[in-house]
Structures are given as C-alpha cells and as structure tokens.
Design a protein around this motif. Sequence first.
Motif, PDB file in Angstrom:
ATOM      1  N   ARG A 114      35.399  37.993  41.176  1.00 23.17           N
ATOM      2  CA  ARG A 114      35.096  37.953  42.607  1.00 23.17           C
ATOM      3  C   ARG A 114      36.348  38.223  43.435  1.00 23.17           C
ATOM      4  O   ARG A 114      37.454  37.833  43.058  1.00 23.17           O
ATOM      5  N   GLU A 169      37.490  37.683  47.429  1.00 29.02           N
ATOM      6  CA  GLU A 169      37.177  37.147  48.746  1.00 29.02           C
ATOM      7  C   GLU A 169      37.945  37.971  49.771  1.00 29.02           C
ATOM      8  O   GLU A 169      39.164  38.095  49.686  1.00 29.02           O
ATOM      9  N   SER A 222      34.561  35.574  56.445  1.00 28.27           N
ATOM     10  CA  SER A 222      34.828  36.031  55.083  1.00 28.27           C
ATOM     11  C   SER A 222      33.547  36.429  54.362  1.00 28.27           C
ATOM     12  O   SER A 222      32.445  36.038  54.757  1.00 28.27           O
ATOM     13  N   TYR A 223      33.747  37.199  53.312  1.00 24.06           N
ATOM     14  CA  TYR A 223      32.704  37.537  52.342  1.00 24.06           C
ATOM     15  C   TYR A 223      33.272  37.305  50.949  1.00 24.06           C
ATOM     16  O   TYR A 223      34.464  37.501  50.718  1.00 24.06           O
ATOM     17  N   PHE A 224      32.407  36.948  50.016  1.00 20.87           N
ATOM     18  CA  PHE A 224      32.741  37.005  48.603  1.00 20.87           C
ATOM     19  C   PHE A 224      32.060  38.232  48.032  1.00 20.87           C
ATOM     20  O   PHE A 224      30.845  38.416  48.200  1.00 20.87           O
ATOM     21  N   ALA A 239      41.826  36.668  46.709  1.00 19.50           N
ATOM     22  CA  ALA A 239      41.487  36.821  48.126  1.00 19.50           C
ATOM     23  C   ALA A 239      42.500  37.700  48.824  1.00 19.50           C
ATOM     24  O   ALA A 239      43.676  37.737  48.451  1.00 19.50           O
ATOM     25  N   HIS A 295      38.694  33.651  41.625  1.00 20.15           N
ATOM     26  CA  HIS A 295      38.636  34.798  42.527  1.00 20.15           C
ATOM     27  C   HIS A 295      40.024  35.105  43.070  1.00 20.15           C
ATOM     28  O   HIS A 295      40.933  34.292  42.960  1.00 20.15           O
TER      29      HIS A 295
END
Length: 132
Positions: free
Chosen positions: A51, A53, A41-43, A7, A5
Amino acid sequence: MKIDHIALYTNQLELIREFYCTYFDAKSNEKYVNPRKGFESYFLTFSTGARLEIMQKDAVSISALQPGEEANGWTHLAFSVETPAVVDSLTDRLRMDGYTVAGEPRTTGDGYYESVVLDPDGNRLEIVADPT
C-alpha cells in the motif's frame, strides 16, 4: 514483520491518485478528509497487497529538490513486473503520455531489467523485471 505501507506528501493529490491507479493498477479507498488539520489522504493498494498512502496537507511545503533529483533519504519506489517486455511497454506508454523517462530500459549490473520514470511530482519509480 512486514512493511505495512509507505506514504508520501503531494500538492496534487487527485493527479497522483489517478497516475498510480492508471499506470500501476492501484485500487483506491475513499478519500479521508480532516478539515481541522487541512489534511486529505488516500490509501492505494496494489495487487500484491502493498500500500501507498498519498497525502496532502495545507502546511506542508513543496520539496526544494528539482523533479527527479537525487538526495539522501528514500530515493525511489520500485514496481516489479512480469517480464522485460512489460518494462518496455509500460515505459513507452508513460513516455507517450508525457511522463519523464529518467532511465531508459536496460539490464543492470546485478541482472535486473529496469527503467526509471518520474511520477507527476518528480518521484523516481523503477519498473523492474526480476532476473529469476
């Protein structure tokens, strides 16, 4: 090996979440909150499994760069779409909804058809139709 992912920090967590879910069909998990660290946070998961983040933390300052300004380091996130027509329609939708189009749809020197838009924090996003 694959990238799991990417971020990014924001000071507009809910707005950024809604933006990527609305315009790029991301699916969000439940919000993670760590009150001791002032962290949330969110994914966000995209249809390909990629993904993003998105994170907010009390002690993280806002970037000194102006929205859309380029600097050394990560410069953009690219989203691949099916056709040039999808590049055009998504770009037009974002423009009509008040988002900045930093690069009009065009064919690049290496054969991609793309546009560049800014998310609510001014991060550069390419919307790309693969030349294949």
